[in-house]
Write a protein that holds these residues in place. Structure first.
Motif, PDB file in Angstrom:
ATOM      1  N   SER A 133      79.321  30.290  -4.804  1.00 42.76           N
ATOM      2  CA  SER A 133      80.031  30.967  -5.895  1.00 42.76           C
ATOM      3  C   SER A 133      80.688  32.255  -5.397  1.00 42.76           C
ATOM      4  N   GLY A 134      79.995  32.986  -4.514  1.00 35.14           N
ATOM      5  CA  GLY A 134      80.562  34.213  -3.969  1.00 35.14           C
ATOM      6  C   GLY A 134      81.805  33.951  -3.135  1.00 35.14           C
ATOM      7  N   TRP A 135      81.868  32.786  -2.509  1.00 34.74           N
ATOM      8  CA  TRP A 135      83.048  32.432  -1.728  1.00 34.74           C
ATOM      9  C   TRP A 135      84.180  31.890  -2.588  1.00 34.74           C
ATOM     10  N   GLY A 136      83.918  31.701  -3.883  1.00 34.93           N
ATOM     11  CA  GLY A 136      84.937  31.169  -4.776  1.00 34.93           C
ATOM     12  C   GLY A 136      85.183  29.685  -4.617  1.00 34.93           C
ATOM     13  N   LEU A 137      84.205  28.955  -4.102  1.00 38.35           N
ATOM     14  CA  LEU A 137      84.367  27.517  -3.841  1.00 38.35           C
ATOM     15  C   LEU A 137      83.654  26.653  -4.869  1.00 38.35           C
ATOM     16  N   ASN A 138      83.019  27.282  -5.855  1.00 36.26           N
ATOM     17  CA  ASN A 138      82.348  26.498  -6.887  1.00 36.26           C
ATOM     18  C   ASN A 138      83.372  25.690  -7.672  1.00 36.26           C
ATOM     19  N   ASN A 139      82.970  24.500  -8.081  1.00 40.25           N
ATOM     20  CA  ASN A 139      83.836  23.579  -8.819  1.00 40.25           C
ATOM     21  C   ASN A 139      85.006  23.101  -7.963  1.00 40.25           C
ATOM     22  N   THR A 140      84.777  22.965  -6.660  1.00 38.07           N
ATOM     23  CA  THR A 140      85.753  22.381  -5.747  1.00 38.07           C
ATOM     24  C   THR A 140      85.026  21.426  -4.805  1.00 38.07           C
ATOM     25  N   PHE A 141      85.787  20.527  -4.199  1.00 38.00           N
ATOM     26  CA  PHE A 141      85.195  19.613  -3.230  1.00 38.00           C
ATOM     27  C   PHE A 141      84.676  20.350  -1.991  1.00 38.00           C
ATOM     28  N   TRP A 142      85.246  21.526  -1.704  1.00 33.04           N
ATOM     29  CA  TRP A 142      84.813  22.278  -0.537  1.00 33.04           C
ATOM     30  C   TRP A 142      83.342  22.651  -0.619  1.00 33.04           C
ATOM     31  N   ALA A 143      82.829  22.838  -1.824  1.00 28.00           N
ATOM     32  CA  ALA A 143      81.414  23.183  -1.966  1.00 28.00           C
ATOM     33  C   ALA A 143      80.527  22.085  -1.397  1.00 28.00           C
ATOM     34  N   ILE A 144      80.841  20.836  -1.697  1.00 29.27           N
ATOM     35  CA  ILE A 144      80.051  19.708  -1.182  1.00 29.27           C
ATOM     36  C   ILE A 144      80.296  19.515   0.303  1.00 29.27           C
ATOM     37  N   ILE A 145      81.552  19.619   0.713  1.00 26.27           N
ATOM     38  CA  ILE A 145      81.900  19.350   2.111  1.00 26.27           C
ATOM     39  C   ILE A 145      81.248  20.354   3.047  1.00 26.27           C
ATOM     40  N   LEU A 146      81.343  21.637   2.728  1.00 26.24           N
ATOM     41  CA  LEU A 146      80.787  22.657   3.611  1.00 26.24           C
ATOM     42  C   LEU A 146      79.262  22.596   3.681  1.00 26.24           C
ATOM     43  N   LEU A 147      78.622  22.295   2.570  1.00 24.88           N
ATOM     44  CA  LEU A 147      77.165  22.261   2.556  1.00 24.88           C
ATOM     45  C   LEU A 147      76.596  21.038   3.273  1.00 24.88           C
ATOM     46  N   GLN A 148      77.371  19.962   3.321  1.00 25.81           N
ATOM     47  CA  GLN A 148      76.850  18.732   3.904  1.00 25.81           C
ATOM     48  C   GLN A 148      77.520  18.349   5.214  1.00 25.81           C
ATOM     49  N   ALA A 149      78.378  19.214   5.743  1.00 26.56           N
ATOM     50  CA  ALA A 149      79.075  18.895   6.991  1.00 26.56           C
ATOM     51  C   ALA A 149      78.158  18.971   8.199  1.00 26.56           C
ATOM     52  N   PHE A 150      77.009  19.616   8.063  1.00 27.35           N
ATOM     53  CA  PHE A 150      76.061  19.758   9.153  1.00 27.35           C
ATOM     54  C   PHE A 150      74.710  19.211   8.693  1.00 27.35           C
ATOM     55  N   GLY A 151      74.060  18.441   9.544  1.00 26.95           N
ATOM     56  CA  GLY A 151      72.774  17.866   9.165  1.00 26.95           C
ATOM     57  C   GLY A 151      71.827  17.815  10.353  1.00 26.95           C
ATOM     58  N   ALA A 152      70.612  18.310  10.164  1.00 30.60           N
ATOM     59  CA  ALA A 152      69.628  18.321  11.244  1.00 30.60           C
ATOM     60  C   ALA A 152      69.205  16.910  11.626  1.00 30.60           C
ATOM     61  N   PHE A 153      69.174  16.002  10.640  1.00 31.58           N
ATOM     62  CA  PHE A 153      68.757  14.631  10.959  1.00 31.58           C
ATOM     63  C   PHE A 153      69.737  13.978  11.918  1.00 31.58           C
ATOM     64  N   GLY A 154      71.034  14.217  11.708  1.00 31.87           N
ATOM     65  CA  GLY A 154      72.033  13.637  12.598  1.00 31.87           C
ATOM     66  C   GLY A 154      71.891  14.146  14.018  1.00 31.87           C
ATOM     67  N   VAL A 155      71.608  15.431  14.162  1.00 31.21           N
ATOM     68  CA  VAL A 155      71.404  15.997  15.495  1.00 31.21           C
ATOM     69  C   VAL A 155      70.181  15.368  16.157  1.00 31.21           C
ATOM     70  N   PHE A 156      69.121  15.212  15.386  1.00 35.15           N
ATOM     71  CA  PHE A 156      67.900  14.603  15.932  1.00 35.15           C
ATOM     72  C   PHE A 156      68.148  13.160  16.362  1.00 35.15           C
ATOM     73  N   LEU A 157      68.815  12.383  15.512  1.00 38.88           N
ATOM     74  CA  LEU A 157      69.066  10.975  15.826  1.00 38.88           C
ATOM     75  C   LEU A 157      69.930  10.840  17.071  1.00 38.88           C
ATOM     76  N   MET A 158      71.017  11.607  17.148  1.00 40.83           N
ATOM     77  CA  MET A 158      71.912  11.502  18.286  1.00 40.83           C
ATOM     78  C   MET A 158      71.261  12.027  19.566  1.00 40.83           C
ATOM     79  N   LYS A 159      70.474  13.085  19.475  1.00 43.84           N
ATOM     80  CA  LYS A 159      69.801  13.606  20.670  1.00 43.84           C
ATOM     81  C   LYS A 159      68.849  12.575  21.253  1.00 43.84           C
ATOM     82  N   GLN A 160      68.098  11.912  20.388  1.00 40.19           N
ATOM     83  CA  GLN A 160      67.167  10.900  20.884  1.00 40.19           C
ATOM     84  C   GLN A 160      67.909   9.770  21.592  1.00 40.19           C
ATOM     85  N   TYR A 161      69.084   9.426  21.101  1.00 44.50           N
ATOM     86  CA  TYR A 161      69.848   8.362  21.750  1.00 44.50           C
ATOM     87  C   TYR A 161      70.471   8.869  23.054  1.00 44.50           C
TER      88      TYR A 161
END
Length: 279
Positions: free
Chosen positions: A135-163
């Motif tokens: 909300s402070g960034w002014g991104l509430n009620n936009t697709f950017w809110a979902i994209i920025l919050l979910q663009a990075f994931g620890a599970f993906g890093v773990f899965l790819m590192k193991q491979y």
């Protein structure tokens, strides 16, 4: 004698196949009931005993759902978010995993453990400060809110590192001797060799983003931004007696995931089976 000695093994395999087929049928039964119900009238959906063959078959339900809801907008928004988030998570996850798996720097293992430890932290424990930040960034009620919050994931890093750890370090060392940069090694060597793991991460991320309900519910308030999960919930509240149409909408929401899983099933199974196997 050989035939007799093989008899217990054959019997055990037959029993195993029967158990697996029974389990698969039980798992698919609710989905089959949903598809069949989407072709019925409202009065036929919850009849007892269950009417497995619709009579008559109402294909018109798949036309009515588009006319009586914003299904096209919901599917478009959901597909946009799912594709964008999946692409970014695969990109950032695979690149970060390369650094953790094939590069040496001080504090690497500690940093990796701390980062992976965030998987154990429930999202409900920090979504309020997260909401305030967006909300402070002014991104509430936009697709950017979902994209920025979910663009990075620890599970993906773990899965790819193991491979990545199953790929010999000698390939990277030879590439460095030949003058290839770390970016080039990641893009030209690691990525092509990790297609099964990338397919697994793509499928998992796409499904999670497609089925996400709470995130869009919190950040996307305008109707033209709704995803399929929020749209279906609103449709159920508006047409709570239109059982056949509700089942039709549910089928349309599940169908893209089923198609993607069938197309990538071979790579998904291979990626999960080989993750963590060191070469």
């Amino acid at each position: 004698m050989a035939a007799r000695s093989n008899a217990p093994a054959v019997a055990a395999r037959v029993v195993l196949y029967v158990v697996l087929c029974t389990a698969a049928a039980l798992i698919l039964l609710p989905f089959a009931w949903m598809v069949i119900s989407s072709l019925k009238t409202n009065n036929q959906v919850f009849t007892a005993p269950v009417q497995w063959v619709p009579d008559p078959v109402r294909w018109a339900n798949y036309l009515d759902i588009w006319a009586r809801s914003d299904m096209a907008t919901w599917l478009k928004n959901t597909a946009f978010l799912a594709v964008t988030v999946t692409f970014l998570q695969v990109l950032t996850g695979s690149f970060a995993a390369y650094g953790f798996a094939k590069m040496r720097f001080p504090g690497r293992d500690v940093l990796f453990l701390v980062y992976i430890g965030t998987i154990a932290v429930p999202w409900q424990s920090y979504f309020i400060p997260q909401f305030q930040m967006i909300s402070g960034w002014g991104l509430n009620n936009t697709f950017w809110a979902i994209i920025l919050l979910q663009a990075f994931g620890a599970f993906g890093v773990f899965l790819m590192k193991q491979y990545y750890e199953s790929i010999p370090d000698s390939l990277c060392e030879a590439a460095r001797i030949d003058g290839l940069s770390e970016y080039g090694i990641w893009w030209r060597i690691m990525v092509p060799l990790s297609v099964p793991a990338i397919a697994s991460l793509t499928l998992i991320t796409f499904v999670n983003t497609w089925n996400d309900y709470l995130g869009p519910l919190i950040y996307l308030r305008d109707r033209e931004l709704w995803t399929i999960q929020i749209g279906l919930k609103s449709f159920i509240g508006q047409y709570n007696a239109e059982y056949a149409l509700i089942m039709t909408g549910s089928v349309l929401s599940v169908l893209p995931i089923a198609i993607i899983f069938l197309l990538g099933q071979r790579y998904f199974v291979e990626g999960i089976a080989t993750t963590g196997v060191k070469g």
